[in-house]
Design a protein around this motif. Sequence first.
Motif, PDB file in Angstrom:
ATOM      1  N   PRO A  25       0.970  -1.192   0.045  1.00 25.43           N
ATOM      2  CA  PRO A  25       0.077   0.061   0.221  1.00 25.43           C
ATOM      3  C   PRO A  25       1.014   1.284   0.162  1.00 25.43           C
ATOM      4  O   PRO A  25       1.901   1.272   0.611  1.00 25.43           O
ATOM      5  N   LEU A  77       0.773   5.098   0.940  1.00 27.81           N
ATOM      6  CA  LEU A  77       0.085   5.982   1.850  1.00 27.81           C
ATOM      7  C   LEU A  77       0.571   7.617   1.600  1.00 27.81           C
ATOM      8  O   LEU A  77       1.838   7.681   1.463  1.00 27.81           O
ATOM      9  N   ILE A 116      -4.834   6.243   1.602  1.00 27.72           N
ATOM     10  CA  ILE A 116      -4.421   5.370   0.559  1.00 27.72           C
ATOM     11  C   ILE A 116      -4.167   6.022  -0.596  1.00 27.72           C
ATOM     12  O   ILE A 116      -5.331   6.472  -1.275  1.00 27.72           O
TER      13      ILE A 116
END
Lengths: 368, 354
Positions: free
Chosen positions: B182, B184, B193
Amino acid sequence: MNLTNSKYPPSVHKNARISPQLVFFLIVGSQVGVGILGFVRYIAEFVNQDSWIIVIAGGLGVHLILWMMFSMLNKHGGDLFYLHHKFFGKWLALVPSLLFIVYILVTGIVVLRTYIEAVQNWMFPGLPTWAISLFFVALTYYIVSKGFRVVTGIAYFSFVLSVWLIFSHYFPIKFGHSINLLPVLSYSFKDYFEAFKIMVLSYVGIEYLFAYYPFLHDPKKAQKWAHIGAATTTFFYLLTTISTLMYFSPKQLQRLTWPTLMEWKIVTLPFIERFEYIGITVFAIVILINLALSLWSSSRGIHRMFDIKQRTALVLLSIILFVIPVLFTNRVEVDELNNMVGKVGTYLLYGYIPLLFLISLVKKGEQK
Amino acid sequence: MKKSLVLLLAVVLSSCAPKEVLDDITIVKSIGFDLHPKKDHITGTILFPIFINEETFKINHLTATGETAREVALELNEMTAKPIFAGKVNTIMFSQKLAEKGILETIDTLQRDPGIGRAIFLAVTKEDAKKIMTHNFELTNTDGNYFSHMIEQNEHFSNLPRLNFHTFLYAYYHNNMDAVLPYLTLKKNAVKIKGLALFKGDKMVGTVHEQQLLTFKTLIEPTKEGSYQFATRSYRGNLEVLKSKIHYKLFQKPHHHVLLEVNVKGRLNEYTKMDAGDPKVIKSIEKNIEADLEKESMKLIRKFQRLNIDPLGIGENVRARTRAFNQKEWKRDYKDLKISVDYSVEITEAGIAQ
């Protein structure tokens, strides 16, 4: 010292025997040990996604060997020491019988040392080897000194208290990739053979039967339960193999010492976040039965061969079982010890037992 | 006598191992790693609760610098009142700058530590991890679980694919796959996100935009959640994914051609025109979404081929369906391989209103 004790099959009092169904727990208890935490990596090194085939093949092999063992024991009666005496004579029987006893004891040492390593690596890095060793040996001595029926009882408890661990495979299978098992049958015969040889180590343990056979009520009925036990072991191994293969990528697996423990890291339950600690702890009772059977069989062997009291032999062997694990200090040595026992086990199961079986076919059976 | 001996041993031996009582350790919740200006140095930041009394606690942070993760840990330990314990870590963040340089050493240290779980979350941050972690989130991060819960709920209920420490290692060590994490970024009083960070080996080489997340999710794994925003000239709408499945088809001749078939079932959640009750309209919406998704996914796959990475594990799927798979040839041909995607979208419901 009196070498004639093994000339006759042992007479075991009716009350000291166990019912045939309980052989199931003895077989599973003696086969499944600390090896289940790591064996997949070693076979996957050769045949990767086809490892499960090797597990099944190894399981079938065990049935064959088990059948041979029961056939010769049913025919001649007694135990391995009696068979040796009968086939080879008083003096020549010493060699195979002694080797067998040493081997049996070493299987116990391997299990204990390997488990100690897991505990030290995963839970208590500072805990000295001798402390864990002493704890287990003291407990094992206590169990074995109470006789074979208590050992069988521990086998039962060991099974019941640890069998639920198979449900932990739910998580790795759920997060796993089924394509990891494809394509099927894509290695050379040589690779399968190598993997098969390594797999034997996980299946050893049935040879304890050679020592406790006289303790069975109705051996014919017990044979059925022994086979069911061996099949159960195969099933446990198969489940472990499939979940491990699905959960890890091939190279990732090769970097792990204890794949099954690593799998448990993904198991998260509402009340326990780190399942591997539960798993390692439960395995204490799994290896306890390994140790108890190993100590009982080897001390029984000495009693049968030299007519020494089994308790005296037990004290001696317990001391050996306590001391030797302390002498192994690192991973490489433990690995080598495992390899060695695996090799000897292979020769015993697929070399010596079939040979003995052939001899037993020729020799005259028990006179009724 | 013997019983008492065993009992005695159990009591005596149980004190052999060092104890770790909860009140006497620093329970680290999150770790962040950044590139330090000094050559070959990294900065580590930890978040941990400090207990004021039995019920109230505050999240504190500490930062230290060193050449390796272990050295950082040692430095940090020299600043805390109680020994640091990593058993409850739930998020580990790497700044983009560090990720682009490579995170192998740090990852290796982390995976050797038996205390670190595998169900924990890893993430790459656009800003420095330190900046995000030490940002005052007031009410959102009172317990130190904000980052991990944010990622987790997005994986379970939204467009983020299932990613954690294990999936990273799985892909990282895989011959036919590359890792993603992910990605961020910091908003005014939240972490958001921004998409996915694409890895080649241990180095970050690109990103997937947040609007492509759902497309990526449907391409990498079967899923039961997600939401897709679509728009044409005349209308806008939102498709809630109820079920999505992916199938691989290989055409060996005349040349390698991989077809990814994705079946998506969904529910119309939002639609700016009023004729959603008409089956014909639904059909045309389905067609539009299909075309959209195909275009998006081809864009993604082209990007992966251009970067010569395979986060979707296309190679792994081809291997599983090919006897005598030649990895070298695959690696060589991957960049120019013909890959196509075929979506079929089925709208089963149109919300509770007509």
